[in-house]
Design an enzyme around this catalytic site. Structure first.
Site, PDB file in Angstrom:
ATOM      1  N   LYS A 180     -40.638   4.808 -48.381  1.00  0.00           N
ATOM      2  CA  LYS A 180     -40.587   3.525 -49.088  1.00  0.00           C
ATOM      3  C   LYS A 180     -41.772   3.436 -50.040  1.00  0.00           C
ATOM      4  O   LYS A 180     -42.897   3.772 -49.671  1.00  0.00           O
ATOM      5  CB  LYS A 180     -40.618   2.385 -48.064  1.00  0.00           C
ATOM      6  CG  LYS A 180     -40.504   0.990 -48.637  1.00  0.00           C
ATOM      7  CD  LYS A 180     -40.492  -0.026 -47.488  1.00  0.00           C
ATOM      8  CE  LYS A 180     -40.342  -1.450 -48.005  1.00  0.00           C
ATOM      9  NZ  LYS A 180     -40.264  -2.439 -46.894  1.00  0.00           N
TER      10      LYS A 180
ATOM     11  N   SER B 257     -36.531  -5.566 -47.010  1.00  0.00           N
ATOM     12  CA  SER B 257     -36.954  -4.957 -48.255  1.00  0.00           C
ATOM     13  C   SER B 257     -36.874  -3.425 -48.261  1.00  0.00           C
ATOM     14  O   SER B 257     -37.047  -2.792 -49.318  1.00  0.00           O
ATOM     15  CB  SER B 257     -38.397  -5.356 -48.570  1.00  0.00           C
ATOM     16  OG  SER B 257     -39.281  -4.874 -47.571  1.00  0.00           O
TER      17      SER B 257
ATOM     18  N   SER C 258     -37.492  -6.386 -42.347  1.00  0.00           N
ATOM     19  CA  SER C 258     -37.221  -5.435 -43.427  1.00  0.00           C
ATOM     20  C   SER C 258     -36.904  -4.024 -42.971  1.00  0.00           C
ATOM     21  O   SER C 258     -36.597  -3.168 -43.799  1.00  0.00           O
ATOM     22  CB  SER C 258     -38.411  -5.402 -44.401  1.00  0.00           C
ATOM     23  OG  SER C 258     -38.512  -6.615 -45.088  1.00  0.00           O
TER      24      SER C 258
END
Length: 464
Positions: free
Chosen positions: A79, A154, A178
């Site tokens: 990420k 996210s 997330s």
């Protein structure tokens, strides 16, 4: 897809017997990304040359008898809030396009030392908060099960990349859901470890007291193996806890016979946002747990709204503190969604924040009390399948139940249980005692096996 369909453990065995090489696996992953990611947009940066070079080094090390462990030679991606030395950490924002990390994040360093092969950086919501947005420097990731639907966030790119079959493991982060939210909507396993189990050093913060780092993976076993490498005390992370790291792969197949499982039914049972599919999925999961010998009973927790309010106040105050200078100087460089959500924190007073932190202690104690008489809790994570981009639902309106266990800090796992009538994944959530990730993974693996999810093929992603 033959190599990419193998589990992390199967890939590891094949690499060590010489059935194939790390370069073979890495090239297969890169080929699939090149073929499909123009539609999925899970990646914002692919490091093809570096990944092939790293894979060749792995092959040389294995030929020489140097084995770095469970992830040696396994492709992964990270990420884009995790630092990787020499690469930009953009946080999917115009404000950070030129920021190049000087050093690895703690997790990146652990994965590098473990011989994992980095394929690149993955899409996220802006600064892990603002999304789904189309006014950012990179397009939003899409759900591989249906490209017109959101993957959640996210950690959107992490879940989409795993669900699309590019790789088995990706790093993710979780402040109010997330990891588990996108995992649930993309049909993969998402593990939020206990607060303090995995270092956050070198990961751009959203909320210092609620941020967690963990893996998103194709299966529960893959998640267990990834956590094995990611976990461990970091004296340079003030939130890191010095606790022994057990072998998370031991006991995965022990089943649930004799376990006591609590169900906070009031959390989800009568909510209007819960679909018939999701309600039937949870009921079927609980019935299967009983049939395999678990004792399943209802438990009481404080009202869900108290957990949500506590989470929102703390996250709003802390995220505004992190961004207040950039908001004052560079407001126009933020996307509209992120700017709007960060600015809300300006209205949180010191008294509000302290009240929320005090409430947090009592809420965590209530979860502890429920777990004293139960090995785990099983509850909802997705009250409905992933909404479409056209729905325009913002994250605060999403039908997900993840933030309570960021507030409490308990380990929690999202595991798929089947497909809804719209062909999109459904999931449930397992919550455990502090630092009992092994127990959570054990129950998650049983649910995965009983649902038959691990036998389903990957979604068929159309080429762009």
């Amino acid at each position: 897809m033959t190599l990419l369909a193998l589990s992390v453990a199967q890939l590891g065995r094949g690499l060590r017997t010489g059935a194939f090489t790390a370069e073979d696996v890495t090239r297969a992953a890169l080929d699939r990304i090149a073929a499909l990611d123009g539609a999925v947009h899970a990646f914002i940066r692919v490091e093809e040359e570096a990944a092939i070079a790293a894979a060749r080094q792995v092959d040389a090390e294995l030929r020489a008898g140097h084995d770095r462990g469970l992830l040696h030679g396994i492709p992964y991606a990270t990420k884009d809030i995790y630092n990787v030395a020499g690469l930009p950490t953009t946080c999917h924002s115009r404000l950070r396009l030129d920021h190049v990390a000087a050093a690895d994040a703690a997790v990146t360093a652990r994965l590098r030392e473990g011989g994992a092969v980095l394929l690149g950086k993955l899409a996220t919501f802006e600064f892990a908060l603002g999304g789904t947005s189309f006014d950012l420097p990179f397009p939003p990731a899409r759900n591989p099960w249906n490209l017109t639907h959101i993957p959640g966030g996210s950690s959107s790119g992490s879940a989409a990349a795993v669900a699309a079959g590019y790789l088995r493991v990706a790093t993710a982060s979780c402040t109010s859901g997330s990891i588990r939210g996108p995992a649930a909507w993309c049909g993969v396993a998402g593990l939020k470890p206990s607060f303090g189990r995995v270092s956050r050093r070198g990961v751009f913060p959203l909320s210092w007291t609620m941020d967690h780092c963990g893996p998103i993976a194709r299966s529960v076993e893959d998640a267990a193996i990834a956590l094995q490498v990611m976990a461990g005390h970091d004296p340079l992370d003030p939130g890191s806890i010095n606790r022994p790291v057990p072998d998370y792969t031991v006991g995965l197949e022990r089943g649930v016979r004799g376990l006591h499982i609590g169900v906070p039914r009031d959390f989800f049972e009568d909510l209007p946002s819960m679909t018939a599919d999701a309600r039937a999925g949870i009921a079927g999961t609980l019935a299967r747990l009983r049939s395999e010998g678990a004792v399943v009973r209802d438990v009481a927790l404080p009202d869900l709204a108290r957990f949500i309010a506590c989470s929102r106040v703390i996250m709003a105050a802390e995220s505004f503190a992190i961004h207040r200078r950039d908001l004052a100087r560079h407001l126009d460089d933020y996307g509209e969604v992120a700017a709007g959500r960060f600015i809300q924190g300006a209205g949180i007073s010191a008294a509000d924040y302290l009240d929320a932190q005090r409430l947090r202690g009592s809420l965590a104690a209530a979860v502890d009390a429920a777990l004293r008489e139960n090995n785990v809790l099983v509850t909802a994570i997705s009250l409905a399948t992933a909404p479409s981009f056209r729905s325009q639902l913002g994250p605060v309106s999403w039908p997900l139940q993840a933030s309570p266990f960021n507030v409490s800090g308990h380990p929690a796992l999202s595991v798929p249980i089947g497909l809804g009538c719209d062909g999109l994944p459904l999931a449930v959530q397992i919550v455990g005692r502090p630092f009992d990730e092994a127990g959570v993974l054990r129950v998650g693996r049983a649910i995965e096996r009983m649902s038959g999810w691990d036998l389903l093929p990957l979604p068929k992603v159309p080429a762009p």
